[in-house]
Design an enzyme around this catalytic site. Structure first.
Site, PDB file in Angstrom:
ATOM      1  N   PHE A  83       0.678  -1.064  -0.059  1.00  0.00           N
ATOM      2  CA  PHE A  83      -0.034  -0.007   0.153  1.00  0.00           C
ATOM      3  C   PHE A  83       1.153   1.508  -0.004  1.00  0.00           C
ATOM      4  O   PHE A  83      -0.010   1.944  -0.425  1.00  0.00           O
ATOM      5  CB  PHE A  83      -1.102   0.584   0.940  1.00  0.00           C
ATOM      6  CG  PHE A  83      -0.624   0.515   2.466  1.00  0.00           C
ATOM      7  CD1 PHE A  83      -0.422   1.785   2.651  1.00  0.00           C
ATOM      8  CD2 PHE A  83      -0.031  -0.810   3.515  1.00  0.00           C
ATOM      9  CE1 PHE A  83       0.497   2.189   4.026  1.00  0.00           C
ATOM     10  CE2 PHE A  83       1.167   0.012   4.549  1.00  0.00           C
ATOM     11  CZ  PHE A  83       1.366   1.514   4.794  1.00  0.00           C
ATOM     12  N   LYS A 101      -0.921  -6.911  -9.340  1.00  0.00           N
ATOM     13  CA  LYS A 101      -2.160  -7.051  -8.021  1.00  0.00           C
ATOM     14  C   LYS A 101      -1.648  -5.626  -7.902  1.00  0.00           C
ATOM     15  O   LYS A 101      -0.639  -5.802  -6.621  1.00  0.00           O
ATOM     16  CB  LYS A 101      -2.285  -8.514  -7.125  1.00  0.00           C
ATOM     17  CG  LYS A 101      -3.140  -8.831  -7.361  1.00  0.00           C
ATOM     18  CD  LYS A 101      -3.245  -8.172  -5.114  1.00  0.00           C
ATOM     19  CE  LYS A 101      -2.810  -8.494  -4.404  1.00  0.00           C
ATOM     20  NZ  LYS A 101      -3.431  -7.333  -3.518  1.00  0.00           N
ATOM     21  N   GLU A 159      -4.649  -3.978  -1.905  1.00  0.00           N
ATOM     22  CA  GLU A 159      -6.421  -3.511  -2.438  1.00  0.00           C
ATOM     23  C   GLU A 159      -7.022  -2.416  -1.115  1.00  0.00           C
ATOM     24  O   GLU A 159      -7.370  -1.798  -1.627  1.00  0.00           O
ATOM     25  CB  GLU A 159      -7.318  -4.930  -1.279  1.00  0.00           C
ATOM     26  CG  GLU A 159      -7.059  -4.997   0.046  1.00  0.00           C
ATOM     27  CD  GLU A 159      -5.452  -6.394   0.588  1.00  0.00           C
ATOM     28  OE1 GLU A 159      -4.446  -5.729  -0.573  1.00  0.00           O
ATOM     29  OE2 GLU A 159      -5.550  -6.874   0.941  1.00  0.00           O
ATOM     30  N   ARG A 160      -5.921  -1.980  -0.479  1.00  0.00           N
ATOM     31  CA  ARG A 160      -6.154  -0.509   0.390  1.00  0.00           C
ATOM     32  C   ARG A 160      -5.283   0.421  -0.280  1.00  0.00           C
ATOM     33  O   ARG A 160      -6.710   1.742   0.119  1.00  0.00           O
ATOM     34  CB  ARG A 160      -5.108  -0.837   1.832  1.00  0.00           C
ATOM     35  CG  ARG A 160      -5.867  -1.412   2.581  1.00  0.00           C
ATOM     36  CD  ARG A 160      -5.037  -1.530   4.223  1.00  0.00           C
ATOM     37  NE  ARG A 160      -3.633  -2.479   3.298  1.00  0.00           N
ATOM     38  CZ  ARG A 160      -2.880  -2.480   4.786  1.00  0.00           C
ATOM     39  NH1 ARG A 160      -2.543  -1.813   5.415  1.00  0.00           N
ATOM     40  NH2 ARG A 160      -1.825  -3.587   4.236  1.00  0.00           N
ATOM     41  N   SER A 169       4.824  -6.827   3.481  1.00  0.00           N
ATOM     42  CA  SER A 169       6.084  -7.291   4.914  1.00  0.00           C
ATOM     43  C   SER A 169       6.392  -8.728   4.981  1.00  0.00           C
ATOM     44  O   SER A 169       6.689  -9.225   3.796  1.00  0.00           O
ATOM     45  CB  SER A 169       4.325  -7.046   5.745  1.00  0.00           C
ATOM     46  OG  SER A 169       3.651  -8.287   5.157  1.00  0.00           O
ATOM     47  N   CYS A 209       9.447   2.041   3.344  1.00  0.00           N
ATOM     48  CA  CYS A 209      10.496   0.278   3.265  1.00  0.00           C
ATOM     49  C   CYS A 209      12.082   1.036   4.402  1.00  0.00           C
ATOM     50  O   CYS A 209      12.473   0.170   4.518  1.00  0.00           O
ATOM     51  CB  CYS A 209      10.677  -0.342   2.784  1.00  0.00           C
ATOM     52  SG  CYS A 209      11.349   0.307   1.376  1.00  0.00           S
ATOM     53  N   GLU A 260       9.374  -4.298  13.184  1.00  0.00           N
ATOM     54  CA  GLU A 260       8.692  -2.681  12.408  1.00  0.00           C
ATOM     55  C   GLU A 260       7.920  -2.617  12.525  1.00  0.00           C
ATOM     56  O   GLU A 260       6.625  -2.794  12.574  1.00  0.00           O
ATOM     57  CB  GLU A 260       8.596  -3.436  10.907  1.00  0.00           C
ATOM     58  CG  GLU A 260       8.260  -2.802   9.768  1.00  0.00           C
ATOM     59  CD  GLU A 260       8.212  -3.153   8.151  1.00  0.00           C
ATOM     60  OE1 GLU A 260       7.329  -4.164   7.791  1.00  0.00           O
ATOM     61  OE2 GLU A 260       8.996  -1.974   7.762  1.00  0.00           O
TER      62      GLU A 260
HETATM   63  P1  NAD Z   1       1.239  -6.725   2.913  1.00  0.00           P
HETATM   64  O1  NAD Z   1       2.322  -7.437   3.293  1.00  0.00           O
HETATM   65  O2  NAD Z   1       0.601  -7.049   3.967  1.00  0.00           O
HETATM   66  O3  NAD Z   1       0.788  -7.174   1.648  1.00  0.00           O
HETATM   67  C1  NAD Z   1       0.889  -5.995   0.743  1.00  0.00           C
HETATM   68  C2  NAD Z   1       1.062  -7.094  -0.688  1.00  0.00           C
HETATM   69  O4  NAD Z   1       0.897  -9.300  -0.122  1.00  0.00           O
HETATM   70  C3  NAD Z   1      -0.679  -6.682  -0.717  1.00  0.00           C
HETATM   71  O5  NAD Z   1      -1.076  -6.650  -2.413  1.00  0.00           O
HETATM   72  C4  NAD Z   1      -1.661  -7.492  -0.060  1.00  0.00           C
HETATM   73  O6  NAD Z   1      -2.412  -7.611  -1.042  1.00  0.00           O
HETATM   74  C5  NAD Z   1      -0.964  -8.495  -0.314  1.00  0.00           C
HETATM   75  N1  NAD Z   1      -1.573 -10.143   0.789  1.00  0.00           N
HETATM   76  C6  NAD Z   1      -1.251  -9.013   2.593  1.00  0.00           C
HETATM   77  N2  NAD Z   1      -1.729 -10.391   3.699  1.00  0.00           N
HETATM   78  C7  NAD Z   1      -1.584 -11.609   2.550  1.00  0.00           C
HETATM   79  C8  NAD Z   1      -1.469 -12.972   2.674  1.00  0.00           C
HETATM   80  N3  NAD Z   1      -1.501 -13.626   3.770  1.00  0.00           N
HETATM   81  N4  NAD Z   1      -1.402 -13.572   1.946  1.00  0.00           N
HETATM   82  C9  NAD Z   1      -0.741 -13.562   0.716  1.00  0.00           C
HETATM   83  N5  NAD Z   1      -1.064 -12.105   0.444  1.00  0.00           N
HETATM   84  C10 NAD Z   1      -0.915 -11.047   1.009  1.00  0.00           C
HETATM   85  O7  NAD Z   1       2.480  -5.547   3.111  1.00  0.00           O
HETATM   86  P2  NAD Z   1       1.498  -4.578   3.232  1.00  0.00           P
HETATM   87  O8  NAD Z   1       1.287  -3.477   4.547  1.00  0.00           O
HETATM   88  O9  NAD Z   1       0.750  -3.096   2.561  1.00  0.00           O
HETATM   89  O10 NAD Z   1       3.083  -2.554   2.822  1.00  0.00           O
HETATM   90  C11 NAD Z   1       3.505  -2.385   4.453  1.00  0.00           C
HETATM   91  C12 NAD Z   1       5.165  -3.730   3.892  1.00  0.00           C
HETATM   92  O11 NAD Z   1       6.143  -3.490   2.866  1.00  0.00           O
HETATM   93  C13 NAD Z   1       6.285  -3.020   5.210  1.00  0.00           C
HETATM   94  O12 NAD Z   1       6.659  -4.753   5.765  1.00  0.00           O
HETATM   95  C14 NAD Z   1       7.020  -3.015   4.040  1.00  0.00           C
HETATM   96  O13 NAD Z   1       8.610  -2.855   4.975  1.00  0.00           O
HETATM   97  C15 NAD Z   1       7.352  -3.032   2.827  1.00  0.00           C
HETATM   98  N6  NAD Z   1       7.567  -2.646   2.173  1.00  0.00           N
HETATM   99  C16 NAD Z   1       9.005  -3.208   2.081  1.00  0.00           C
HETATM  100  C17 NAD Z   1       9.529  -2.630   0.634  1.00  0.00           C
HETATM  101  C18 NAD Z   1      10.679  -3.166  -0.164  1.00  0.00           C
HETATM  102  O14 NAD Z   1      11.422  -2.655  -1.058  1.00  0.00           O
HETATM  103  N7  NAD Z   1      11.717  -3.945   0.766  1.00  0.00           N
HETATM  104  C19 NAD Z   1       9.046  -1.753  -0.298  1.00  0.00           C
HETATM  105  C20 NAD Z   1       7.880  -1.113   0.222  1.00  0.00           C
HETATM  106  C21 NAD Z   1       7.245  -2.030   1.473  1.00  0.00           C
END
Ligand code: NAD
Length: 527
Positions: free
Chosen positions: A187, A211, A214-215, A264, A319, A420
């Site tokens: 998101f 994809k 969704e938020r 994450s 991140c 985090e």
């Molecule tokens: P998230 O892991 O909750 O969601 C990321 C994606 O995974 C979304 O599209 C979501 O729909 C999907 N998802 C969520 N739960 C899932 C599950 N149980 N099974 C399968 N798919 C699932 O992450 P977020 O809250 O959207 O973003 C924040 C996180 O992203 C933070 O941890 C941040 O550090 C990380 N991030 C990392 C980088 C990097 O380059 N390392 C860059 C940006 C963000």
């Protein structure tokens, strides 16, 4: 984009107490004016057509500054993913035969489209994500830079040739596209992170499924309207909006040959293992807990300003946000008061309002989670130096705001130091030496970024050499790689080998084919 519809919607919604902003009306002049009684249900884009998802559940897409519902995001099901995968697979056969020099013409037009709609898209990012407009503009600029770099594909995709590896035998390597690839996005950078992948994937001759989170699916929906206008052949670019089940359907679909993920760590690990178990190439970037080391010889004003921006920019939802600020060898005498004063001064409010420096966090749940982590830190012995846990932001009482918060006397192995937070919380940790600081960096689970502030070249070199993180900042607070460098997370921040952006992306989105060929000299005598 249905401007007639926009006009109707504006009139219908006028004067309604239940007024809602609608996501397809995000241009500067209209976005905050056009209102409707019910939020729009977002559609998927599959095979060149906007279509309804088969979703049974829908997620509110909220403006985090107001809690208003901007739209409803479908939790698309496996059948939606299958439709997209089938369309993308069918389109691949022809798309890979379009010469690279022609494929990049779409990207040149995409850059022009993004530039033409720059302000509108930046406002869309701010509305669905909450970050301030200037940060949204920066995000979009980074997205465009990736399009620009991918326009170099005719060179970046070149193969290799070795003549006479044995007498009369030549060998060469060519790069061919992988096929259908999917990008699963978080998101926090709805306008940028898909661009770490899409331009390269397309330029290399793959067909794609995006994809979005969704938020925050509004900006990508808008960008897909732009992609539609560019005239991509049907099936080359597809978007499926959804959540965990949608992701799992992507991970399991046999036509999808490559998957990129950003999010994450827990989900990254899941995506990495499930996609790999299904025989796909996969890269998964995960979470972070980034340390910033400040030595006593660091420039006080510059370092304070940069560290504050790193921790509190995007409300800490980056991140590459600094989180643990390690004050070494007496640096605390200067920097503790300086950081506290700068944090107190930061202007918090709606990202659309001029002069605001920090917006809200993404959801109410996120706000509660962050407040809980701060409480845990206090329970474990930290002191609160700047308390921003539950501010009143006049005019935005329903928004998900937390003001900059600084915890002092944080122990290196406490919960707050190791978890985090993904919110505007700084933990101050005091250590004696650079070696102690490097040990702290290296003892952490994550390895996304580590930074040092110093005027000593020797200390900086020691840090750069020894710190176990993939992105290093030296007197830099957000060491975000330009589009022509890989976004290099390490350890629990990354699962895979090839990262997003630049040459890594080209390698990820191509498979190598090696040809060894013999043309005996005798055969040429006949000519
Ligand atoms: P998230 O892991 O909750 O969601 C990321 C994606 O995974 C979304 O599209 C979501 O729909 C999907 N998802 C969520 N739960 C899932 C599950 N149980 N099974 C399968 N798919 C699932 O992450 P977020 O809250 O959207 O973003 C924040 C996180 O992203 C933070 O941890 C941040 O550090 C990380 N991030 C990392 C980088 C990097 O380059 N390392 C860059 C940006 C963000």
């Amino acid at each position: 984009m249905g401007s007639a519809l926009e006009g109707e919607a504006a009139e219908e919604g006028a004067g309604s107490d239940e007024a809602r902003l609608t996501p397809t009306h995000l241009d500067k002049t209209r976005a905050e004016e056009v209102i409707m009684a019910t939020p729009e249900r977002l559609k998927n884009y599959i095979n060149g057509t906007w279509c309804d998802a088969t979703a049974e559940s829908w997620v509110d897409v909220q403006d985090p500054a107001t809690a208003e519902i901007l739209a409803l995001a479908p939790l698309s099901q496996a059948v939606d993913v299958a439709n997209a995968a089938q369309a993308a697979a069918a389109a691949f056969t022809n798309w890979r035969q379009v010469p690279a020099t022609q494929r990049i013409q779409y990207l040149f037009r995409l850059k022009a489209g993004l530039e033409a709609h720059f302000e509108e898209l930046a406002r869309s990012i701010t509305m669905e994500n909450g970050k301030v407009l200037e940060e949204a503009r920066g995000e979009l600029r980074r997205a465009i830079e990736n399009v620009e770099v991918a326009c170099g594909i005719p060179v970046m995709m070149l193969g290799e040739f070795a003549e006479d590896i044995a007498s009369g035998i030549d060998e060469y390597m060519i790069r061919q596209p992988v096929g259908v690839v999917a990008s699963i996005c978080p998101f926090n950078f709805p306008g940028m992170i898909p661009f770490w992948f899409i331009p390269y994937a397309l330029a290399c001759g793959n067909t794609v499924i995006v994809k979005p989170s969704e938020r925050t699916p509004l900006t990508m929906s808008r960008i897909f309207h732009l992609l539609e206008e560019l005239g991509f052949p049907p099936g080359v670019v597809n978007m499926v909006i959804g959540g965990a089940d949608t992701v799992n359907a992507i991970l399991d679909h046999p036509e999808i040959r490559g998957v990129t993920f950003v999010g994450s760590t827990a989900v990254a690990r899941h995506v990495y293992s499930r996609a790999a178990a299904n025989g796909k190439r996969v890269q998964a970037q995960g979470g972070a807990k980034n340390p910033v080391i400040i030595l006593p010889d660091a420039d006080p004003d510059m370092s304070t300003r940069i560290v504050i921006d790193s921790v509190f920019g995007n409300a800490g939802q980056r991140c590459l946000a600094a989180a643990n600020v390690v004050l070494v060898g007496g640096a605390e005498h200067t920097f503790r008061p300086a950081l506290a004063e700068a944090a107190e001064r930061r202007v918090v409010g709606s990202g659309l309002d001029p002069g605001v420096e920090m917006g809200p966090v993404i959801t109410l749940q996120s706000k509660s989670r962050i407040q809980g982590l701060v409480q845990t830190a206090l329970d474990e012995g930290a002191r609160i130096l700047v308390d921003g846990r539950d501010p009143l932001i006049t005019g935005h009482e329903s928004g998900f705001f937390i003001r900059p918060t600084i915890l002092d006397s944080v122990l290196p192995n406490s919960t707050i130091a190791c978890t985090e937070v993904f919110g505007p919380v700084m933990s101050l940790i005091e250590l004696e030496s650079v070696d102690n600081a490097i040990d702290l960096v290296n003892s952490g689970l994550y390895g996304n970024m580590a930074c040092i502030f110093t005027s000593s070249g020797a200390a900086a070199r020691k840090f750069r050499y020894g710190a176990q993180a993939g992105n290093i900042g030296i007197n830099i607070g957000v060491a975000a790689p330009m589009a022509f460098f890989p976004f290099s997370g390490w350890k629990e921040s990354f699962f895979g080998t090839l990262h997003g952006q630049g040459k890594h992306a080209v390698e990820f989105f191509t498979q190598t084919k090696v040809v060894v060929e013999r043309w005996p000299k005798e055969w040429s005598r006949q000519f």
